[in-house]
Each structure stands twice: as C-alpha cells, then as structure tokens.
Design a protein around this motif. Structure first.
Motif, PDB file in Angstrom:
ATOM      1  N   GLY A 132      31.584  36.465  33.599  1.00 13.80           N
ATOM      2  CA  GLY A 132      31.277  35.211  34.292  1.00 13.80           C
ATOM      3  C   GLY A 132      32.386  34.723  35.215  1.00 13.80           C
ATOM      4  N   ARG A 133      33.495  35.474  35.261  1.00 17.44           N
ATOM      5  CA  ARG A 133      34.568  35.076  36.192  1.00 17.44           C
ATOM      6  C   ARG A 133      34.949  36.285  37.038  1.00 17.44           C
ATOM      7  N   TYR A 134      34.759  36.150  38.335  1.00 16.28           N
ATOM      8  CA  TYR A 134      34.951  37.285  39.227  1.00 16.28           C
ATOM      9  C   TYR A 134      35.908  36.918  40.352  1.00 16.28           C
ATOM     10  N   ARG A 135      36.367  37.937  41.067  1.00 17.01           N
ATOM     11  CA  ARG A 135      37.206  37.664  42.236  1.00 17.01           C
ATOM     12  C   ARG A 135      36.350  37.467  43.478  1.00 17.01           C
ATOM     13  N   LEU A 164      27.901  24.768  37.441  1.00 18.63           N
ATOM     14  CA  LEU A 164      27.808  23.937  38.656  1.00 18.63           C
ATOM     15  C   LEU A 164      28.804  22.786  38.548  1.00 18.63           C
ATOM     16  N   GLY A 165      29.364  22.404  39.683  1.00 20.25           N
ATOM     17  CA  GLY A 165      30.259  21.256  39.668  1.00 20.25           C
ATOM     18  C   GLY A 165      30.255  20.563  41.017  1.00 20.25           C
ATOM     19  N   GLY A 166      30.473  19.259  41.010  1.00 24.67           N
ATOM     20  CA  GLY A 166      30.509  18.571  42.298  1.00 24.67           C
ATOM     21  C   GLY A 166      30.792  17.094  42.149  1.00 24.67           C
ATOM     22  N   PRO A 197      37.851  30.217  49.154  1.00 27.06           N
ATOM     23  CA  PRO A 197      37.668  30.137  47.708  1.00 27.06           C
ATOM     24  C   PRO A 197      36.463  29.268  47.364  1.00 27.06           C
ATOM     25  N   GLU A 198      35.941  28.551  48.360  1.00 25.78           N
ATOM     26  CA  GLU A 198      34.806  27.633  48.225  1.00 25.78           C
ATOM     27  C   GLU A 198      34.404  27.247  49.644  1.00 25.78           C
ATOM     28  N   PHE A 199      33.324  26.472  49.769  1.00 27.67           N
ATOM     29  CA  PHE A 199      32.831  26.136  51.112  1.00 27.67           C
ATOM     30  C   PHE A 199      33.167  24.713  51.564  1.00 27.67           C
ATOM     31  N   ASP A 230      31.726  13.166  44.498  1.00 30.36           N
ATOM     32  CA  ASP A 230      32.103  12.400  45.689  1.00 30.36           C
ATOM     33  C   ASP A 230      33.566  12.724  46.015  1.00 30.36           C
ATOM     34  N   TYR A 231      33.861  13.080  47.256  1.00 25.87           N
ATOM     35  CA  TYR A 231      35.224  13.539  47.569  1.00 25.87           C
ATOM     36  C   TYR A 231      35.652  13.058  48.951  1.00 25.87           C
ATOM     37  N   ASN A 232      36.946  13.233  49.202  1.00 23.50           N
ATOM     38  CA  ASN A 232      37.458  12.905  50.523  1.00 23.50           C
ATOM     39  C   ASN A 232      38.252  14.087  51.075  1.00 23.50           C
ATOM     40  N   VAL A 242      36.540  15.549  34.788  1.00 23.10           N
ATOM     41  CA  VAL A 242      37.444  15.137  35.871  1.00 23.10           C
ATOM     42  C   VAL A 242      37.517  16.128  37.034  1.00 23.10           C
ATOM     43  N   ARG A 243      36.922  17.340  36.880  1.00 20.29           N
ATOM     44  CA  ARG A 243      36.943  18.370  37.930  1.00 20.29           C
ATOM     45  C   ARG A 243      38.355  18.946  38.154  1.00 20.29           C
ATOM     46  N   GLY A 244      38.390  20.205  38.581  1.00 21.10           N
ATOM     47  CA  GLY A 244      39.685  20.867  38.746  1.00 21.10           C
ATOM     48  C   GLY A 244      40.256  20.770  40.152  1.00 21.10           C
ATOM     49  N   THR A 304      25.828  22.366  48.407  1.00 19.81           N
ATOM     50  CA  THR A 304      25.318  21.380  49.372  1.00 19.81           C
ATOM     51  C   THR A 304      26.393  20.338  49.673  1.00 19.81           C
ATOM     52  N   GLU A 305      26.312  19.732  50.836  1.00 23.25           N
ATOM     53  CA  GLU A 305      27.168  18.581  51.169  1.00 23.25           C
ATOM     54  C   GLU A 305      26.284  17.532  51.835  1.00 23.25           C
ATOM     55  N   LEU A 306      26.475  16.293  51.396  1.00 20.97           N
ATOM     56  CA  LEU A 306      25.718  15.154  51.927  1.00 20.97           C
ATOM     57  C   LEU A 306      26.739  14.253  52.618  1.00 20.97           C
ATOM     58  N   LYS A 322      29.618  13.917  49.755  1.00 19.82           N
ATOM     59  CA  LYS A 322      29.316  14.200  48.345  1.00 19.82           C
ATOM     60  C   LYS A 322      28.580  15.535  48.299  1.00 19.82           C
ATOM     61  N   GLY A 323      28.901  16.354  47.324  1.00 24.98           N
ATOM     62  CA  GLY A 323      28.223  17.646  47.276  1.00 24.98           C
ATOM     63  C   GLY A 323      28.391  18.304  45.933  1.00 24.98           C
ATOM     64  N   PHE A 324      27.960  19.539  45.854  1.00 26.35           N
ATOM     65  CA  PHE A 324      28.166  20.327  44.628  1.00 26.35           C
ATOM     66  C   PHE A 324      28.048  21.804  44.984  1.00 26.35           C
ATOM     67  N   ALA A 325      28.555  22.646  44.107  1.00 25.03           N
ATOM     68  CA  ALA A 325      28.324  24.087  44.270  1.00 25.03           C
ATOM     69  C   ALA A 325      27.906  24.659  42.930  1.00 25.03           C
ATOM     70  N   MET A 326      26.945  25.551  43.037  1.00 18.72           N
ATOM     71  CA  MET A 326      26.416  26.205  41.842  1.00 18.72           C
ATOM     72  C   MET A 326      26.960  27.623  41.824  1.00 18.72           C
TER      73      MET A 326
HETATM   74  P1  HAM Z   1      34.076  24.661  41.613  1.00 22.05           P
HETATM   75  O1  HAM Z   1      33.836  23.970  40.296  1.00 22.05           O
HETATM   76  O2  HAM Z   1      35.427  25.186  41.875  1.00 22.05           O
HETATM   77  O3  HAM Z   1      33.620  23.647  42.737  1.00 22.05           O
HETATM   78  O4  HAM Z   1      33.043  25.853  41.739  1.00 22.05           O
HETATM   79  C1  HAM Z   1      31.652  25.646  41.594  1.00 22.05           C
HETATM   80  C2  HAM Z   1      31.060  26.693  40.664  1.00 22.05           C
HETATM   81  O5  HAM Z   1      31.391  28.005  41.123  1.00 22.05           O
HETATM   82  C3  HAM Z   1      31.614  26.658  39.248  1.00 22.05           C
HETATM   83  O6  HAM Z   1      30.934  25.679  38.486  1.00 22.05           O
HETATM   84  C4  HAM Z   1      31.334  28.058  38.759  1.00 22.05           C
HETATM   85  O7  HAM Z   1      30.012  28.165  38.274  1.00 22.05           O
HETATM   86  C5  HAM Z   1      31.441  28.895  40.005  1.00 22.05           C
HETATM   87  N1  HAM Z   1      32.716  29.648  40.004  1.00 22.05           N
HETATM   88  C6  HAM Z   1      33.951  29.181  40.305  1.00 22.05           C
HETATM   89  N2  HAM Z   1      34.859  30.171  40.210  1.00 22.05           N
HETATM   90  C7  HAM Z   1      34.180  31.290  39.849  1.00 22.05           C
HETATM   91  C8  HAM Z   1      34.548  32.667  39.589  1.00 22.05           C
HETATM   92  N3  HAM Z   1      35.794  33.074  39.709  1.00 22.05           N
HETATM   93  N4  HAM Z   1      33.575  33.536  39.230  1.00 22.05           N
HETATM   94  C9  HAM Z   1      32.288  33.125  39.115  1.00 22.05           C
HETATM   95  N5  HAM Z   1      31.885  31.860  39.358  1.00 22.05           N
HETATM   96  C10 HAM Z   1      32.813  30.963  39.705  1.00 22.05           C
HETATM   97  C11 HAM Z   1      33.671  23.933  44.080  1.00 22.05           C
HETATM   98  O8  HAM Z   1      33.832  25.034  44.531  1.00 22.05           O
HETATM   99  C12 HAM Z   1      33.393  22.747  44.965  1.00 22.05           C
HETATM  100  N6  HAM Z   1      33.499  23.186  46.349  1.00 22.05           N
HETATM  101  C13 HAM Z   1      32.032  22.143  44.680  1.00 22.05           C
HETATM  102  C14 HAM Z   1      31.699  21.008  45.622  1.00 22.05           C
HETATM  103  C15 HAM Z   1      30.916  21.058  46.711  1.00 22.05           C
HETATM  104  N7  HAM Z   1      32.149  19.769  45.510  1.00 22.05           N
HETATM  105  C16 HAM Z   1      31.681  19.048  46.517  1.00 22.05           C
HETATM  106  N8  HAM Z   1      30.939  19.822  47.258  1.00 22.05           N
END
Ligand code: HAM
Length: 412
Positions: free
Chosen positions: A114-117, A276-278, A76-78, A280-282, A251-253, A124-126, A294-298
């Motif tokens: 803007g919301r897909y499966r 984009l969201g990101g 669902p994410e990296f 500092d995490y553990n 607060v992030r989800g 990135t991750e630092l 620490k990282g983020f995903a766009m």
């Molecule tokens: P996230 O906020 O769940 O964070 O996802 C990052 C971005 O992915 C969101 O801001 C949004 O733009 C996009 N996104 C999420 N779900 C969907 C969807 N269903 N369809 C289209 N776009 C979507 C993370 O995934 C964390 N892993 C970020 C991170 C990296 N934190 C630390 N390192």
C-alpha cells in the motif's frame, strides 16, 4: 538482469481493466458534481513543493538537476501544481472553479504493502468560495468517491484545525510551534507533545471531548461552531452516519492546511490504511495571491487494495467472438466476418497461429471469449458461420448476416 525500480509496479491487462473502470467511475461522479478535469506537468520546479508542503513530503521528493541546471522534482502530489496552474492561467475563470485530476505521483518512501514510490492519485480542488457549504461539498464528494466505487468498510474522520489552534493559543503555546505539534499528533506521539509543552493530561482530555464540551471550555468557540455547521450541512448530502466520526486529532501531514480537514481510512487495510485525505488549505500565498481552496486526494492504489479485500472489484469484461478459420481457403470469408463484427464494436479476434480447432478453442476459453466462430469450407459455401457458445458448449450453424444482425441487436 534489469528489473523494475523499487516501489514501482507493472500493471497487467486485468489490473489495467479494473483500474480503468474505477477511474471512469470517479471521473463520472466528479463530473456530476460540476467538476472538470485538468492535467498539470509530471515534473515541476522543486521549490513549488519545498516552500510549503512540509517535511513529510519534502524528505520524500524525487528531485534532480536537469541539463539546464534547474532543480526539478517529480510531483509528490497535485495540489501545489494546481494552485500554480491556477495562478498562471486560470485566475480569470469564474468562481467557484471546480477541478479534478488523475495521474501518477512520486514519493521516495520505504515501499511496503500500500506504499509505493510511484502511485496514482485521484483528486479535486475547489477554488474560490470560503464557506462552510464549500467545505461540505468537498467532504461530500470525497465520501461519494469512496462510496461510488462500492467500498463499504471505511471511516471518514473530520476535524477543524482551528479548534486545536484555539486550544493551543489558550494554553499559551506559541502558535509558531503548531506544525511541530501537528506532525507529532499525526504520528500519534500525543504523550511526547503533552510532555514537551507541559500540557499534562489537558490535550488528551480535550481530544476526547464532545464538540459541545469543547465549545463550552474554549474562550472563543467559533471554530467549533463552524465545524458543527459543516456537519449539519453534510446531512443534506445523505451521508451515512455510520461512516462519519468527528476526530479533532485528525491533523494531516502537510503544512498547508488551515481549516476543516478530513481523512478516510479503509478498515481492512493494514498500516497504510488511509485511502483519502484533504481539507481547506492555503497555497495562494506562495504566489502572493489570496484565494480560498479546498480539496482532497484519493490514493487510487490503496483504494483498489481495499476493494479487493472487500471482494468488490468490478467484474472484467468478457471478449465476444474468436474466429477460427479452418484451412486457408476460408481466410477471405473469415476476415470478412472479422471486419463486419469489428465495425460494429464487437470485440473480435482471429486465430493468427494456424492452430488446430482444439487448441484454438482452448485459447478462446482461457481468454474468456463468449463465442468461438468456426469457419470451414461449408460455411464459406453457404455464407454461414458455426457458433460455439463457450459457456454452454452448444454449437449451431446460422447464416452470417443473421448472426451479425443478432449480435448488433443484442450488444449494441
Ligand atoms: P496525502 O494525504 O499526502 O494528501 O495523499 C493523499 C492520498 O494518497 C493518501 O491518503 C494515500 O491514500 C495516498 N498516498 C500517499 N502516499 C502514497 C504512497 N507512497 N503510496 C500509495 N498511496 C499513497 C495529498 O496529497 C493532498 N494533495 C490532498 C489534497 C488535495 N489536499 C487538498 N487538495
């Protein structure tokens, strides 16, 4: 009729070209920040995500039992994968370890604009340094990713979760409940939180305070001072302040965040405006290791929608030459020109349908070729080529070698 699954898309050649250009831009930028690309598997053991990512993601997992009876999930994410990969094979690499990735992620969500499966993330991750300077570097790269693809209407909201933790603790709220509270704040259910935890107007008032005021009322203002330090450091990166907002309600989800966090919204998108969201995490504790990260995903797809709304999508490349052989007797010579141009990386195509000149020119026009090359008996005889400029309509006949030389000098 078999159609594509709900929440997925087919991307046509124009869309793919646009995406590749933006993707390249993000790769180049991250590389210039000293990050290097990695790739983890598309599927993982489901447990990797259920252990710590929190209900928002876990309820949306695509997971199944494989033929060996293992519970497998499409990522669902990296982030969790990257920390797993770090633990499995990268622990010995020198720190800071700066990694970026790009690829599809999968969440079983209710699809809408803007919301897909299936959606793409650039992230990135630092790994290594637990310093304010690392938080600033993380935020600065996120900001530059958005800026570099030429988006201009966006807001970067920054917070430090430890400030809210401190506030909750000082209001005698069991810190174990923080995830519940954060999820509610994330869903903008502030009144519900105030009521459930008997906070009256305290929470709302607190969230509306300036950082200095928060510092004054908290018994331990250290988390506020830390955030201020990060904000000061961001000045070194030349961030444009008009995009930046301190918002302690960010607060992030996901449940693994613990310190400085941030989100970027694109003003012109509707409900799904977070691009984009990101923070500092553990996640190291899943593997029994203590490592700062620490990282983020766009969200790549949302960012492209936002760019499109701003009218800033990159221009598509034109094709270069379309060769139209007139009669079979000019085939051999036409293919000679084709080979020479292709060997010089000139985008060259040749009519494969034996269409008349008029129709073949129509095809060249619709497909944005710069030049149509007409090759008939005269051209074969003189080793020349008749070039039609598809923009101006001008036509001239020149020697083939001269044309190839000209093209080589102009385009390479
Ligand atoms: P996230 O906020 O769940 O964070 O996802 C990052 C971005 O992915 C969101 O801001 C949004 O733009 C996009 N996104 C999420 N779900 C969907 C969807 N269903 N369809 C289209 N776009 C979507 C993370 O995934 C964390 N892993 C970020 C991170 C990296 N934190 C630390 N390192």
């Amino acid at each position: 009729m078999i159609e594509r699954p709900r929440g997925t898309r087919d991307l046509d050649p124009d869309e793919m070209e646009t995406r590749r250009k933006i993707e390249q831009n993000l790769r180049d930028l991250s590389t210039s920040f000293g990050y290097r690309e990695i790739l983890t598997p598309t599927f993982e053991h489901t447990e990797l995500f259920t252990k710590k990512s929190g209900p928002d993601i876990v309820n949306e997992l695509y997971h199944f039992e494989d033929k060996g009876g293992r519970d497998i999930a499409l990522r669902p994410e990296f982030t969790a994968s990257v920390i797993r990969a770090y633990n499995e094979g990268m622990r010995e690499l020198p720190k800071p370890l700066k990694l970026f990735y790009f690829g599809p992620s999968f969440r079983y969500e209710r699809p809408q604009s803007g919301r897909y499966r299936e959606f793409w993330q650039f992230g990135t991750e630092l790994i290594g340094p637990d310093t304010a300077r690392a938080d600033a570097e993380n935020i600065a790269l996120a900001y530059n990713c958005v800026k570099n693809i030429r988006l201009d209407e966006f807001e970067l909201r920054v917070s430090n979760l430890k400030i809210l933790d401190q506030f909750l603790q000082e209001n005698d709220i069991d810190i174990e409940k923080r995830q519940d509270i954060y999820h509610k704040i994330d869903k903008e259910e502030l009144e519900e939180v105030s009521e459930e935890y008997s906070l009256g107007s305290k929470l709302l008032d607190f969230l509306n305070m300036e950082l200095d005021e928060m510092s004054n009322i908290l018994k331990d203002p250290e988390p506020v001072e830390y955030l201020k330090e990060v904000l000061d450091l961001l000045e070194y990166y030349g961030l444009d302040e008009k995009h930046l907002k301190v918002d302690i309600g960010t607060v992030r989800g996901l449940d693994y965040y613990k310190g400085v966090v941030f989100e970027i919204d694109a003003d012109n998108l509707g409900a799904e405006k977070q691009i984009l969201g990101g923070g500092d995490y553990n996640l190291g504790d899943i593997f029994g290791i203590d490592i700062s990260s620490k990282g983020f995903a766009m969200g790549f797809d949302r960012s492209i929608l936002a760019l499109e709304n701003e009218g800033k999508l990159p221009e598509l490349d034109e094709m270069d030459c379309y060769i139209i052989p007139i009669g079979e007797e000019s085939f051999e010579y036409s293919y000679e020109i084709l080979r020479e141009l292709r060997s010089k990386n000139v985008i060259t195509d040749i009519d494969l349908m034996g269409r008349g000149v008029g129709k073949a020119l129509g095809y060249a026009d619709k497909n944005d070729f710069k030049y149509a090359l007409l090759v008939g008996g005269n051209e074969v005889e003189d080793k020349s080529v008749t070039i039609k400029d598809m923009h101006s309509g001008d036509q001239k006949t020149i020697g083939k070698d001269e044309f190839v030389r000209e093209v080589d000098e102009k385009w390479n």
